[in-house]
Every structure is written in structure tokens, then in C-alpha cells.
Design an enzyme around this catalytic site. Structure first.
Site, mmCIF file in Angstrom:
data_model
loop_
_atom_site.group_PDB
_atom_site.id
_atom_site.type_symbol
_atom_site.label_atom_id
_atom_site.label_comp_id
_atom_site.label_asym_id
_atom_site.label_seq_id
_atom_site.Cartn_x
_atom_site.Cartn_y
_atom_site.Cartn_z
ATOM 1 N N PRO A 11 44.473 28.875 35.154
ATOM 2 C CA PRO A 11 45.654 29.724 34.890
ATOM 3 C C PRO A 11 46.697 29.831 35.742
ATOM 4 C CG PRO A 11 43.620 31.018 35.053
ATOM 5 C CD PRO A 11 43.097 29.686 35.130
ATOM 6 N N ASN A 12 47.862 29.718 35.254
ATOM 7 C CA ASN A 12 49.120 30.172 36.271
ATOM 8 C C ASN A 12 49.365 28.956 36.735
ATOM 9 O OD1 ASN A 12 49.480 32.976 35.381
ATOM 10 N ND2 ASN A 12 47.695 33.357 36.584
ATOM 11 N N ARG A 19 55.836 29.715 41.383
ATOM 12 C CA ARG A 19 54.946 30.726 41.754
ATOM 13 C C ARG A 19 54.581 31.146 43.411
ATOM 14 N NH1 ARG A 19 48.563 30.243 40.697
ATOM 15 N NH2 ARG A 19 47.974 32.458 41.080
ATOM 16 N N TYR A 24 52.064 28.901 47.833
ATOM 17 C CA TYR A 24 51.480 27.842 46.960
ATOM 18 C C TYR A 24 52.432 26.357 47.150
ATOM 19 C CZ TYR A 24 48.291 30.821 44.663
ATOM 20 O OH TYR A 24 47.244 31.925 44.613
ATOM 21 N N ASN A 75 40.641 23.167 40.006
ATOM 22 C CA ASN A 75 41.178 24.145 40.748
ATOM 23 C C ASN A 75 41.079 25.260 39.533
ATOM 24 O OD1 ASN A 75 42.502 26.350 41.627
ATOM 25 N ND2 ASN A 75 44.103 25.304 42.320
ATOM 26 N N ALA A 78 42.394 31.547 39.258
ATOM 27 C CA ALA A 78 41.700 33.141 39.046
ATOM 28 C C ALA A 78 40.211 33.088 38.714
ATOM 29 C CB ALA A 78 42.645 34.040 38.436
ATOM 30 N N HIS A 81 37.042 33.349 40.718
ATOM 31 C CA HIS A 81 36.423 34.416 41.082
ATOM 32 C C HIS A 81 35.599 35.264 40.029
ATOM 33 C CE1 HIS A 81 38.747 33.205 44.443
ATOM 34 N NE2 HIS A 81 40.019 33.450 43.661
ATOM 35 N N ASP A 88 28.781 27.642 34.274
ATOM 36 C CA ASP A 88 27.566 26.986 33.424
ATOM 37 C C ASP A 88 27.984 25.742 32.993
ATOM 38 O OD1 ASP A 88 26.221 29.355 34.238
ATOM 39 O OD2 ASP A 88 26.331 30.277 32.223
ATOM 40 N N GLU A 99 35.639 21.223 44.301
ATOM 41 C CA GLU A 99 36.453 22.556 43.857
ATOM 42 C C GLU A 99 37.684 22.364 44.844
ATOM 43 O OE1 GLU A 99 34.123 26.022 44.350
ATOM 44 O OE2 GLU A 99 36.012 27.378 44.418
ATOM 45 N N HIS A 101 41.103 24.476 46.123
ATOM 46 C CA HIS A 101 42.275 25.666 46.079
ATOM 47 C C HIS A 101 43.330 25.421 47.095
ATOM 48 C CE1 HIS A 101 39.453 28.072 44.081
ATOM 49 N NE2 HIS A 101 38.567 27.520 44.942
ATOM 50 N N ARG A 108 42.526 35.237 52.343
ATOM 51 C CA ARG A 108 43.172 35.924 51.784
ATOM 52 C C ARG A 108 42.522 37.416 51.269
ATOM 53 N NH1 ARG A 108 46.077 32.704 47.034
ATOM 54 N NH2 ARG A 108 47.086 34.619 46.827
ATOM 55 N N ARG A 112 39.239 37.320 46.683
ATOM 56 C CA ARG A 112 39.039 35.875 46.614
ATOM 57 C C ARG A 112 38.103 35.043 47.126
ATOM 58 N NH1 ARG A 112 44.280 35.064 43.687
ATOM 59 N NH2 ARG A 112 45.651 36.805 44.640
#
Ligand code: DQA
Length: 146
Positions: A11-12, A19, A24, A75, A78, A81, A88, A99, A101, A108, A112
């Protein structure tokens, strides 16, 4: 046979570029996709690059990847977390998972610092900006012998 990497964005991340650019950066998600496609050609792998704001959609895509993709770059944004559901789904995936980020989540806010997804990931890249996606692709290509 050509290896296929699924690159998932949570998301986002569709708003990348506008953003919080101080966190970012200024690149858009399309810019990141273009760089990933360029590297895919260099590495001789195929990529499928996707983004969703919805947890269930991300779960569906990870499930679909079974038997179709050889490795996953994710990635989870949110959902990193919060999402046991994504963890799963990734646990049922047979191949390597990296993964990513863009920001260094450990530098941060405390909320997070924990990642559910890290419990499954074979590698974690944080704080390398959007270059983290490229590093993750190189790692997957190496793990898969591509
Ligand atoms: C992020 C870090 C997350 O904490 C945040 O919720 C994001 C992006 C990153 O790429 O740095 O949306 O995953």
C-alpha cells in the site's frame, strides 16, 4: 529455462515520487519498474511487477506465484508490520523471498522495527533506497543460478 521473479509492492507505494520524498525519494513506481525491467534483461530473467493497496490482493498474488514464479521480491509497505496473512502466504511459496524497504525501517519509529515478513524472508534489504529492488533481484538471480 528462464527464471521468473515476482516483484510485489504494498500500500501507498503507487504514490512513490510524491509521497514523503525526503523519506522515499523522487522516483515514481513506474521509474522503479523501468529500472527493474532493464536489469531483468541484463540478468536474463523475466519479471512480473505489481502493486496493490489491498492485503487480500497481495495474499492472492503470493498464492498464485506457487509453481509460476521462481522467486519473490516483496516490499509489503505498512503490511510488513501487521500482516500474518502475507507471512503465511509467503511460507507456502517454494522459492527464495527477498524483503525490500526503501527506507531504513530500523532508523524510524519503533512500530516499524518489527517485520512479520522477515520471519520467512531469505534476505532483507532496507535503507538502500529504490536500489534495494535491484539488489534483491541480483540476489534472487544468484540464488536461482540464473
Ligand atoms: C516501507 C517502510 C514501511 O514502514 C512503510 O509503511 C512503507 C514503505 C519502505 O519501503 O521503506 O510504506 O516498506
Amino acid at each position: 529455462m528462464t527464471k521468473t521473479l515476482l516483484i510485489l509492492n504494498g500500500p501507498n507505494l503507487n504514490l512513490l515520487g510524491t509521497r514523503e520524498p525526503d523519506v522515499y525519494g523522487h522516483e515514481t513506481l513506474d521509474d522503479v519498474k523501468a529500472r527493474c525491467l532493464g536489469l531483468a534483461t541484463e540478468l536474463g530473467v523475466g519479471i512480473d511487477f505489481r502493486q496493490s493497496n489491498h492485503e487480500g490482493q497481495l495474499v492472492d498474488w503470493v498464492q498464485e506465484a506457487r509453481g509460476m514464479a521462481d522467486g519473490i521480491v516483496i516490499n509489503p509497505a505498512a503490511y510488513t508490520h501487521t500482516s500474518v496473512a502475507i507471512l503465511d502466504a509467503l511460507t507456502m511459496f517454494q522459492g527464495p523471498v527477498i524483503e525490500v524497504h526503501i527506507s531504513n525501517i530500523h532508523k524510524r519509529e519503533a512500530f516499524r522495527h518489527h517485520s512479520f515478513v522477515s520471519g520467512r524472508a531469505d534476505g532483507v534489504i532496507a535503507g538502500c533506497g529504490t536500489e534495494g529492488y535491484l539488489l534483491a533481484m541480483r540476489r534472487l538471480a544468484s540464488l536461482l543460478g540464473a
